[in-house]
Write a protein that holds these residues in place. Structure first.
Motif, PDB file in Angstrom:
ATOM      1  N   ASN A  80      36.478  97.216 125.334  1.00  0.00           N
ATOM      2  CA  ASN A  80      36.596  95.883 126.087  1.00  0.00           C
ATOM      3  C   ASN A  80      36.702  94.660 125.438  1.00  0.00           C
ATOM      4  OD1 ASN A  80      36.603  96.950 129.132  1.00  0.00           O
ATOM      5  ND2 ASN A  80      34.749  97.468 128.669  1.00  0.00           N
ATOM      6  N   VAL A  81      37.917  94.368 125.247  1.00  0.00           N
ATOM      7  CA  VAL A  81      38.287  93.006 124.215  1.00  0.00           C
ATOM      8  C   VAL A  81      39.558  92.551 124.442  1.00  0.00           C
ATOM      9  CG1 VAL A  81      39.228  94.786 122.443  1.00  0.00           C
ATOM     10  CG2 VAL A  81      38.506  92.445 121.650  1.00  0.00           C
ATOM     11  N   SER A  82      39.827  91.520 124.637  1.00  0.00           N
ATOM     12  CA  SER A  82      41.073  90.785 125.069  1.00  0.00           C
ATOM     13  C   SER A  82      41.735  90.440 124.075  1.00  0.00           C
ATOM     14  CB  SER A  82      40.828  89.512 126.105  1.00  0.00           C
ATOM     15  OG  SER A  82      40.171  88.376 125.059  1.00  0.00           O
ATOM     16  N   LEU A  83      43.192  90.147 124.324  1.00  0.00           N
ATOM     17  CA  LEU A  83      43.987  89.580 123.229  1.00  0.00           C
ATOM     18  C   LEU A  83      43.572  88.471 122.582  1.00  0.00           C
ATOM     19  CD1 LEU A  83      47.651  90.806 124.377  1.00  0.00           C
ATOM     20  CD2 LEU A  83      45.954  91.581 122.686  1.00  0.00           C
ATOM     21  N   SER A  84      43.020  87.297 123.309  1.00  0.00           N
ATOM     22  CA  SER A  84      42.564  86.183 122.920  1.00  0.00           C
ATOM     23  C   SER A  84      41.580  86.438 121.863  1.00  0.00           C
ATOM     24  CB  SER A  84      42.434  85.188 124.071  1.00  0.00           C
ATOM     25  OG  SER A  84      41.186  85.438 124.843  1.00  0.00           O
ATOM     26  N   GLN A  85      40.562  87.278 122.265  1.00  0.00           N
ATOM     27  CA  GLN A  85      39.550  87.684 121.402  1.00  0.00           C
ATOM     28  C   GLN A  85      40.049  88.253 119.994  1.00  0.00           C
ATOM     29  OE1 GLN A  85      37.109  89.826 124.579  1.00  0.00           O
ATOM     30  NE2 GLN A  85      35.601  89.768 123.035  1.00  0.00           N
ATOM     31  N   LEU A  86      40.929  89.228 120.165  1.00  0.00           N
ATOM     32  CA  LEU A  86      41.406  89.622 118.955  1.00  0.00           C
ATOM     33  C   LEU A  86      42.027  88.362 118.010  1.00  0.00           C
ATOM     34  CD1 LEU A  86      43.776  92.904 119.820  1.00  0.00           C
ATOM     35  CD2 LEU A  86      41.527  92.541 118.598  1.00  0.00           C
ATOM     36  N   ALA A  87      42.776  87.408 118.693  1.00  0.00           N
ATOM     37  CA  ALA A  87      43.570  86.451 117.777  1.00  0.00           C
ATOM     38  C   ALA A  87      42.395  85.627 117.225  1.00  0.00           C
ATOM     39  CB  ALA A  87      44.342  85.684 118.822  1.00  0.00           C
ATOM     40  N   LYS A  88      41.504  85.546 117.884  1.00  0.00           N
ATOM     41  CA  LYS A  88      40.096  84.737 116.782  1.00  0.00           C
ATOM     42  C   LYS A  88      39.796  85.418 115.686  1.00  0.00           C
ATOM     43  CE  LYS A  88      38.642  82.536 120.908  1.00  0.00           C
ATOM     44  NZ  LYS A  88      37.539  82.553 122.180  1.00  0.00           N
ATOM     45  N   LEU A  89      39.869  86.912 115.687  1.00  0.00           N
ATOM     46  CA  LEU A  89      39.554  87.625 114.671  1.00  0.00           C
ATOM     47  C   LEU A  89      40.451  87.445 113.509  1.00  0.00           C
ATOM     48  CD1 LEU A  89      38.507  91.093 116.092  1.00  0.00           C
ATOM     49  CD2 LEU A  89      37.075  89.099 115.458  1.00  0.00           C
TER      50      LEU A  89
END
Lengths: 313, 313
Positions: free
Chosen positions: B304-313
């Motif tokens: 349960n992780v969104s693309l916007s969270q991914l972008a921050k990584l």
């Protein structure tokens, strides 16, 4: 000729060098796609696409003295990466001719394998590969129009039939037709009742048009999100195999291609490039003749996509 | 008590409602992680995390009249989603108490399942759940400190042992200890030689400290990228199981957590949340005592992780 026996031999030959990729049951997508969803994850293959299968099979079939002169390949990226990997393995030189529009991640992946890269206009890549072959004596490793290439790609089909013998339908992305030709030969030779369906970008419906015309139609160049499926005409050796074995071909609209990637990533948790999620996109578009009970294997052909490309989708 | 027999019964009970998740061979990560890499993909589970296993097992064990009063759960998100899903399935009301810091994708996922959401400070979530229970008669569904919960999570361990009987080592994320308790019970009961290793955020090393102290140590609240593993003290019922069955626990530094997600996504092509890729991160950090020949199963607990969270990584 491409035969089941030849594909079985190729499987033996390739076994020390490539992965048997997982066939993943994605039950979470069943309701959305309207079937029992399985994914053959070639995105998890060495070089992150199926292309290594055909490229290496072809190169292992060439005489050593010919190989020593080096190879050249025209590619949208994944075939080039497969050829570059095989060349590095065999200790020979590879030159890869890529379109200017190839995604950076594919260019970088090929460069990391020490291949020489030449970039040009999309339509000129085969001409330039031919020129380099004439000039330097490089052997051309065609991306699809070659029996050894088709036979190598067919090993993915053999694996599917071993991993899921009860498969009802296999959905395969179509560019030039190398992958589907090999897979359809393997699948149909083992179980003629299993269906094989091709998925191509609707803007480049060379296989659908060719099937109707009964001959290889050349379509007009168009941009597509499916950067690995930009071929304008079915291959000469590929088209008869398609006619013999493939049950159906569907054109997928551009607006569904990004949806295919997103669904596979956010719902299915598997990362694929747009060209490779085209089968999932075809199901989302409602174009596949499948039922809730059908075990459908979506061939996810590659995963060479960067986070910045994803962000754009 | 948590026993193999109870876990086997839970598996039967849960079978109609949850997925047997794939165990995926990721040969492409072998060199990088230094072992034969397998992933138990609970990110592909219904609700996209393993939490549905325990939540549903617990709720199916409650008397019908008690269930009718509704349930309440304190959660960082995934347990709440599991409880909300189970409640919807059983036609009862669920209230989920989430920290203010819960990722939006988890809040949205719970809301989509029609549960009521209460948000509060991280440290207060269990107190507030208790208050709501007292006030409205809701049954508390604890995220980890409950034998039925631990037993339910253990069904993932049973599946691993059936899918890969020769597994040498299972690496499991630790928050409160529900998942690793269930898995370790299943794995060790079937094969005492197989090792079970826990991975927790180094900034919240409650299990490492507790193991050394021989009692449940309460650690100071700290922020971590591993938003699902923020528990400050091992569970009362969980700690003895951990002491009995778990071979080792490693603390993973924050700077490796994002690397775990990226490696699993970009090299492995599987999408997981930071808490769930912590085992991969532990291997990248070089903290696992494993060899190249070891078949190591990384429990990827949620996606349960969104693309916007991914972008921050």
């Amino acid at each position: 000729m491409v035969t089941l026996a030849a594909i079985q031999q190729a499987k033996q030959k390739l076994a020390p060098y490539i992965f048997e990729t997982p066939l993943i049951r994605l039950a979470g997508l069943d309701e959305l796609l309207g079937c029992q969803v399985y994914v053959k994850a070639e995105c998890m293959q060495k070089t992150n696409s199926f292309k290594i299968r055909g490229a290496l099979n072809k190169m292992l079939s060439l005489p050593a003295e010919q190989l020593q002169n080096g190879v050249v390949a025209a590619s949208s990226g994944n075939h080039g990466k497969g050829v570059a990997f095989a060349a590095k393995l065999l200790g020979i030189k590879a030159t890869i001719v890529l379109p200017d529009t190839a995604p950076q991640i594919k260019v970088d992946g090929i460069r990391a394998l020490d291949a020489e890269i030449v970039q040009c206009k999309l339509a000129e890549r085969h001409i330039i590969a031919k020129k380099l072959s004439d000039q330097y004596g490089y052997t051309i490793i065609h991306p699809y129009d070659d029996y050894d290439i088709i036979t190598g790609q067919g090993t993915a089909g053999l694996e599917i039939m071993a991993q899921l013998p009860a498969v009802d339908c296999v959905v395969v992305p179509i560019g030039g037709g190398g992958l589907i030709g090999g897979i359809a030969t393997a699948v149909k030779s083992i179980n003629p009742q299993a269906r094989v369906i091709g998925a191509e970008p609707a803007v480049l419906s060379r296989y659908e048009k060719s099937r109707k015309a009964g001959e290889r139609v050349l379509v007009e160049e168009k941009a597509s999100l499916a950067d690995a499926l930009l071929t304008l005409q079915p291959g000469e050796k590929n088209f008869p195999i398609f006619q013999k074995y493939v049950d159906d071909v569907v054109g997928v609209k551009e607006e569904y291609l990004a949806g295919g990637v997103k669904t596979l990533l956010l719902e299915g948790k598997i990362l694929a490039e747009p060209s490779s999620a085209i089968g999932i996109a075809a199901a989302l578009q409602g174009s596949l003749r499948i039922t809730k009970e059908d075990k459908v294997c979506f061939l996810v052909s590659g995963g060479n996509v960067s986070l910045s490309q994803l962000a754009k989708l």
